[in-house]
Design an enzyme around this catalytic site. Structure first.
Site, mmCIF file in Angstrom:
data_model
loop_
_atom_site.group_PDB
_atom_site.id
_atom_site.type_symbol
_atom_site.label_atom_id
_atom_site.label_comp_id
_atom_site.label_asym_id
_atom_site.label_seq_id
_atom_site.Cartn_x
_atom_site.Cartn_y
_atom_site.Cartn_z
ATOM 1 N N LYS A 175 4.764 31.705 61.671
ATOM 2 C CA LYS A 175 3.454 31.368 61.140
ATOM 3 C C LYS A 175 3.221 31.767 59.901
ATOM 4 C CE LYS A 175 1.216 31.359 65.648
ATOM 5 N NZ LYS A 175 0.184 31.908 66.453
ATOM 6 N N ARG A 247 1.005 47.792 70.025
ATOM 7 C CA ARG A 247 0.442 46.814 68.968
ATOM 8 C C ARG A 247 -1.283 46.813 69.018
ATOM 9 N NH1 ARG A 247 0.761 41.990 65.677
ATOM 10 N NH2 ARG A 247 -0.546 40.410 66.572
ATOM 11 N N HIS A 270 -3.413 37.911 62.377
ATOM 12 C CA HIS A 270 -4.141 37.147 63.401
ATOM 13 C C HIS A 270 -4.766 35.840 62.412
ATOM 14 C CE1 HIS A 270 -5.295 40.434 66.362
ATOM 15 N NE2 HIS A 270 -4.311 39.870 66.697
ATOM 16 N N TYR A 279 -10.730 44.409 69.613
ATOM 17 C CA TYR A 279 -10.713 45.836 69.577
ATOM 18 C C TYR A 279 -11.937 46.642 69.025
ATOM 19 C CZ TYR A 279 -6.282 44.235 69.277
ATOM 20 O OH TYR A 279 -4.857 43.382 69.445
#
Length: 295
Positions: A175, A247, A270, A279
């Site tokens: 990505k 992670r 992300h 989170y």
């Protein structure tokens, strides 16, 4: 909006691109979301930015919901709108922030397994660093927690991807490539492995991969999974643990310490800040404060 008013949005997007502090994906998200806002304002014949009130913005978000957009998408649109209005206030296009009271809808995300700092410390102390394998395992565990990289990224790390002088790792995936810093402790653990343990594991000095197995071959994802599970058992960590837990713990602990959401987003790779929001979901007021400061 008039052409002049439309330029205000484009000027904001251009500033985002030139700032160097924002990822391309975040800028694209802003562009896409604000295009939707522009379309709604055109429908309502609103041609001056001073007429974009809190009610107008809420009506726009209601329209998105009626069109079937998910809560996560609407939450991302709110982030983009807040970023725009922060810019408008800063540049004195408006005196009041019409987006100030916008609240994102609840976004249900899978619960993530986050270890306590003591569990992390206990896990890191398990490898026997008197051996080559122990030095390798210690470096792998430290690097996963210190940078939040995925297992697929970890097993693909090359020695050349590590910049020991600057203390960062260049992480590559399908990505987007990204550079993630790591701390002094991790630097010392990797340095020890490079100078000692690794040379006992490699078959050739031409080996590019940082981490290899007993046979001098690339580490597998399954091998890393077994390694983490084994050390977790020895550390008496009784909650289910996988490499992904390291992670998630990396991100959660950063947010707890007050790191900006976008900074964590960039390090985690992300695409959407909504992924990073999980989170901090236990503390809604804190999350709102981080969003306001970041966007």
């Amino acid at each position: 909006m008039s052409k002049l008013e439309m330029d205000i949005i484009q000027d904001f997007i251009t500033e985002c691109k030139l700032s160097g502090h924002m990822s391309k994906n975040t800028t694209k998200s802003y562009q896409c979301d604000l295009n939707k806002l522009q379309e709604y304002l055109d429908e309502q014949n609103i041609t001056e930015v001073s007429r974009v009130t809190e009610k107008v913005l809420k009506d726009h978000l209601t329209r998105l919901s009626e069109k079937g957009y998910s809560p996560a998408t609407i939450a991302r649109n709110i982030v983009s709108i807040k970023a725009l209005f922060k810019h408008l206030v800063k540049e004195k296009y408006v005196n009041l922030d019409a987006s100030e009271n916008l609240v994102a809808p609840k976004v249900e995300l899978p619960k993530v397994n986050v270890l306590t700092r003591k569990q992390i410390e206990d896990l890191m102390n398990m490898p026997d660093t008197r051996t080559a394998k122990g030095q390798r395992d210690s470096a792998m565990l430290e690097l996963m927690y210190a940078t939040g990289i995925k297992v697929s990224e970890l097993v693909a790390v090359k020695v050349s991807d590590i910049d020991m002088q600057l203390g960062n790792i260049e992480c590559r995936n399908e990505k987007k490539d990204r550079v993630i810093p790591f701390d002094k402790r991790t630097k010392e653990v990797i340095q020890r492995y490079l100078q000692d343990g690794r040379r006992h594991l490699i078959k050739s000095t031409d080996e590019e991969l940082l981490f290899i197995n007993y046979q001098g071959e690339p580490m597998s994802r399954q091998g890393v999974w077994k390694l983490v599970k084994n050390y977790a058992g020895r550390a008496d960590i009784r909650v289910p643990i996988t490499p992904e837990a390291l992670r998630h713990s990396f991100a959660a602990h950063l947010v707890e310490r007050g790191a900006d959401i976008e900074a964590v987003q960039l390090m985690m790779g992300h695409v959407s800040p909504v992924s990073t929001v999980r989170y901090a979901r236990e503390n809604r007021d804190y999350l709102r404060d981080v969003y306001d400061r970041t966007h």
